[in-house]
Design a protein around this motif. Structure first.
Motif, PDB file in Angstrom:
ATOM      1  N   ARG A 100     -10.302  28.505 -31.723  1.00  0.00           N
ATOM      2  CA  ARG A 100      -9.516  27.569 -30.351  1.00  0.00           C
ATOM      3  C   ARG A 100      -8.345  26.556 -30.653  1.00  0.00           C
ATOM      4  NH1 ARG A 100     -14.287  28.878 -28.085  1.00  0.00           N
ATOM      5  NH2 ARG A 100     -15.122  26.803 -28.434  1.00  0.00           N
TER       6      ARG A 100
ATOM      7  N   GLN B 285      -5.505  27.714 -32.835  1.00  0.00           N
ATOM      8  CA  GLN B 285      -4.503  28.498 -32.015  1.00  0.00           C
ATOM      9  C   GLN B 285      -3.722  27.404 -31.113  1.00  0.00           C
ATOM     10  OE1 GLN B 285      -3.720  31.506 -32.273  1.00  0.00           O
ATOM     11  NE2 GLN B 285      -1.996  31.267 -30.415  1.00  0.00           N
ATOM     12  N   HIS B 286      -4.402  26.351 -30.712  1.00  0.00           N
ATOM     13  CA  HIS B 286      -3.903  25.360 -29.716  1.00  0.00           C
ATOM     14  C   HIS B 286      -2.940  24.466 -30.729  1.00  0.00           C
ATOM     15  CE1 HIS B 286      -3.307  22.229 -26.766  1.00  0.00           C
ATOM     16  NE2 HIS B 286      -3.273  21.326 -27.745  1.00  0.00           N
TER      17      HIS B 286
ATOM     18  N   LEU C  99      -1.182  25.582 -33.219  1.00  0.00           N
ATOM     19  CA  LEU C  99      -0.012  26.488 -33.454  1.00  0.00           C
ATOM     20  C   LEU C  99       0.913  26.327 -32.165  1.00  0.00           C
ATOM     21  CD1 LEU C  99       1.606  28.440 -35.114  1.00  0.00           C
ATOM     22  CD2 LEU C  99       0.259  30.210 -34.480  1.00  0.00           C
ATOM     23  N   GLU C 100       0.291  26.498 -30.926  1.00  0.00           N
ATOM     24  CA  GLU C 100       0.950  26.654 -29.913  1.00  0.00           C
ATOM     25  C   GLU C 100       1.705  25.430 -29.542  1.00  0.00           C
ATOM     26  OE1 GLU C 100      -1.658  27.792 -26.906  1.00  0.00           O
ATOM     27  OE2 GLU C 100      -1.949  29.847 -27.727  1.00  0.00           O
TER      28      GLU C 100
ATOM     29  N   THR D 150       2.729  23.346 -31.804  1.00  0.00           N
ATOM     30  CA  THR D 150       3.650  22.877 -32.744  1.00  0.00           C
ATOM     31  C   THR D 150       4.975  23.917 -32.423  1.00  0.00           C
ATOM     32  OG1 THR D 150       2.077  22.733 -34.592  1.00  0.00           O
ATOM     33  CG2 THR D 150       4.261  23.634 -35.195  1.00  0.00           C
ATOM     34  N   THR D 151       4.809  25.082 -32.043  1.00  0.00           N
ATOM     35  CA  THR D 151       6.047  25.985 -31.625  1.00  0.00           C
ATOM     36  C   THR D 151       6.606  25.573 -30.291  1.00  0.00           C
ATOM     37  OG1 THR D 151       4.473  27.644 -30.570  1.00  0.00           O
ATOM     38  CG2 THR D 151       5.016  27.970 -32.877  1.00  0.00           C
ATOM     39  N   ALA D 152       5.892  24.728 -29.274  1.00  0.00           N
ATOM     40  CA  ALA D 152       6.397  24.382 -27.999  1.00  0.00           C
ATOM     41  C   ALA D 152       7.317  23.192 -28.366  1.00  0.00           C
ATOM     42  CB  ALA D 152       5.361  24.233 -26.981  1.00  0.00           C
TER      43      ALA D 152
ATOM     44  N   ARG E 207       6.076  23.284 -20.117  1.00  0.00           N
ATOM     45  CA  ARG E 207       5.908  24.825 -21.019  1.00  0.00           C
ATOM     46  C   ARG E 207       4.931  24.484 -22.200  1.00  0.00           C
ATOM     47  NH1 ARG E 207      11.762  24.146 -20.402  1.00  0.00           N
ATOM     48  NH2 ARG E 207      11.867  23.615 -22.652  1.00  0.00           N
ATOM     49  N   PHE E 208       4.111  23.522 -22.193  1.00  0.00           N
ATOM     50  CA  PHE E 208       3.450  23.366 -23.235  1.00  0.00           C
ATOM     51  C   PHE E 208       1.967  24.230 -22.925  1.00  0.00           C
ATOM     52  CE2 PHE E 208       6.223  20.577 -25.140  1.00  0.00           C
ATOM     53  CZ  PHE E 208       5.864  20.289 -26.525  1.00  0.00           C
ATOM     54  N   PRO E 209       0.999  24.210 -23.882  1.00  0.00           N
ATOM     55  CA  PRO E 209      -0.362  24.757 -23.370  1.00  0.00           C
ATOM     56  C   PRO E 209      -0.767  23.734 -22.393  1.00  0.00           C
ATOM     57  CG  PRO E 209      -0.029  24.806 -25.797  1.00  0.00           C
ATOM     58  CD  PRO E 209       0.999  24.239 -25.095  1.00  0.00           C
TER      59      PRO E 209
ATOM     60  N   SER F 207      -2.925  20.917 -23.296  1.00  0.00           N
ATOM     61  CA  SER F 207      -2.247  19.642 -24.061  1.00  0.00           C
ATOM     62  C   SER F 207      -2.297  18.434 -23.233  1.00  0.00           C
ATOM     63  CB  SER F 207      -0.902  19.847 -24.239  1.00  0.00           C
ATOM     64  OG  SER F 207      -0.474  21.179 -24.902  1.00  0.00           O
TER      65      SER F 207
END
Length: 397
Positions: free
Chosen positions: A323, A326-327, A329-330, A332-334, A387-389, A392
């Motif tokens: 978890r 994955q967060h 990475l998410e 980072t890409t956001a 648009r972030f997880p 966050s």
């Protein structure tokens, strides 16, 4: 209750406390933004503050006040008891559902088969998606700096949580675990202590080495991961969960630390990567020690329910790491997407010592100042943060 304990923690910290004694939380943010995700963040902060109360902490430089007076206030037993009174309820709320999920996965699994398959399965797993992304990113330094910051909640005091699991008396497995522990502490040689090696890596990215410096930048999955670890090690009732953690962690670190070692050597050759290289080597031995000298004799002596509990601890650990990864990475890409849209810029401008409002992506406030995202950078258009997880957390600057 969160607000009340938050006020008491702030009073105990006092004005401009050394980082190691700054026990404040962001409970004040709940007054104006009582969103579920923000509540969960503050709950994890509060639980972590309770766990940190077991750590012996001294600042790297003498504070302006008497260190004796500071210790008397920081470890005030009545204040610690008030905080610890919330621990069991917070664990039931935040950790117990995760344990139940792991228990469902572990049901019916044979411990010996699980152990024998663990390392081969990890070797066949996919490489780190986070590192794979960084390899093709021109902004990799900012994202890796954030990775180090998020990791520092544990690694600047590495093995301190697991040290709580070796006190007492429970036979030969205790001695095997202690040998692993003294490896982590450099066999009494300070320069070889793993937390000291990690500090050297942080210096390579111009980061502070002081414990808790970056508390204000830790996000919810980071705190959750390390609260899961502390949940296991701070209670003797979870002894076999602790062993499951060590079983999975020592096995998985063989692969993950080797990947980080190679990444640093390729993209940041001037940074000291000894921390990761040391783990990639020594955790091969630690993994075998946990399996052969701890798991096998305990299951043989006390029965299969011990084996099931060890698998539960391993699966609880696996899911917590996944978890968090994955967060990472998410986020980072956001952030990269926000930069491409002209809504963000790299860098760190937040005053980490000053109180500030926190927010989460579900917050509907229309007027926000710029937002600090971990150690990565600044969201200049707060609308982009939506648009972030969901887990966050951003800090107004």
């Amino acid at each position: 209750m969160l607000s009340d304990v938050g006020e008491r923690l702030a009073a105990r910290a006092g004005a401009a406390p050394p980082c190691v004694y700054d026990v404040r939380t962001d409970a004040a943010s709940l007054v104006t933004s009582d969103y579920a995700e923000l509540q969960r963040y503050v709950q994890h902060q509060t639980l972590m503050r309770s766990y940190q109360g077991r750590y012996v902490l001294l600042p790297s430089a003498a504070p302006s006040e008497s260190i004796v007076a500071r210790l008397q206030r920081h470890y005030d037993p009545r204040e610690i008891l008030r905080l610890d009174a919330m621990r069991a309820d917070l664990e039931d709320l935040l950790i117990a559902p995760l344990v139940e999920n792991a228990r469902n996965i572990a049901a019916g699994q044979d411990c010996a088969a699980y152990v024998s398959n663990l390392v081969p399965a990890l070797k066949e797993s996919l490489p780190s998606a986070f590192l794979a992304f960084l390899e093709q990113s021109q902004s990799r330094t900012h994202h890796y700096r954030n990775f180090l910051i998020q990791s520092s909640v544990d690694l600047l005091a590495e093995a301190s949580a697991s040290a709580l699991g070796v006190i007492g008396e429970y036979g030969e497995p205790q001695s095997a675990l202690f040998r692993i522990l003294i490896d982590e502490f450099g066999y009494g040689t300070h320069g070889k202590k793993h937390s000291v090696l990690f500090r050297s890596t942080m210096r390579g990215f111009d980061l502070s080495e002081e414990y808790n410096t970056y508390w204000a930048l830790f996000d919810t999955p980071t705190l959750e991961l390390h609260n899961v670890i502390h949940f296991m090690f701070q209670s003797p009732r979870n002894l076999f969960l602790q062993i499951g953690f060590l079983l999975y962690a020592e096995a998985s670190y063989q692969r993950s630390t080797e990947e980080h070692f190679r990444y640093l050597k390729r993209f940041h050759p001037g940074v000291d990567a000894h921390y990761f290289g040391e783990h990639a080597h020594i955790d091969i031995h630690h993994s075998a020690m946990v399996a052969d000298e701890v798991v096998t004799p305990l299951v043989s002596k006390f029965g299969p329910d011990v084996g099931i509990e060890i698998v539960v601890g391993a699966e609880l650990t696996r899911m917590a790491f996944e978890r968090s990864g994955q967060h990472m990475l998410e986020v980072t890409t956001a952030f990269e997407e926000a930069v491409r849209d002209g809504a963000a810029e790299f860098g760190m401008r937040a005053d980490l010592s000053a109180p500030a409002s926190c927010t989460v992506p579900s917050d509907n406030a229309t007027e926000r100042r710029a937002l600090q995202i971990g150690g990565i950078g600044i969201i200049t258009d707060p609308a982009a943060f939506k648009r972030f997880p969901l887990s966050s957390v951003a800090r107004e600057i």
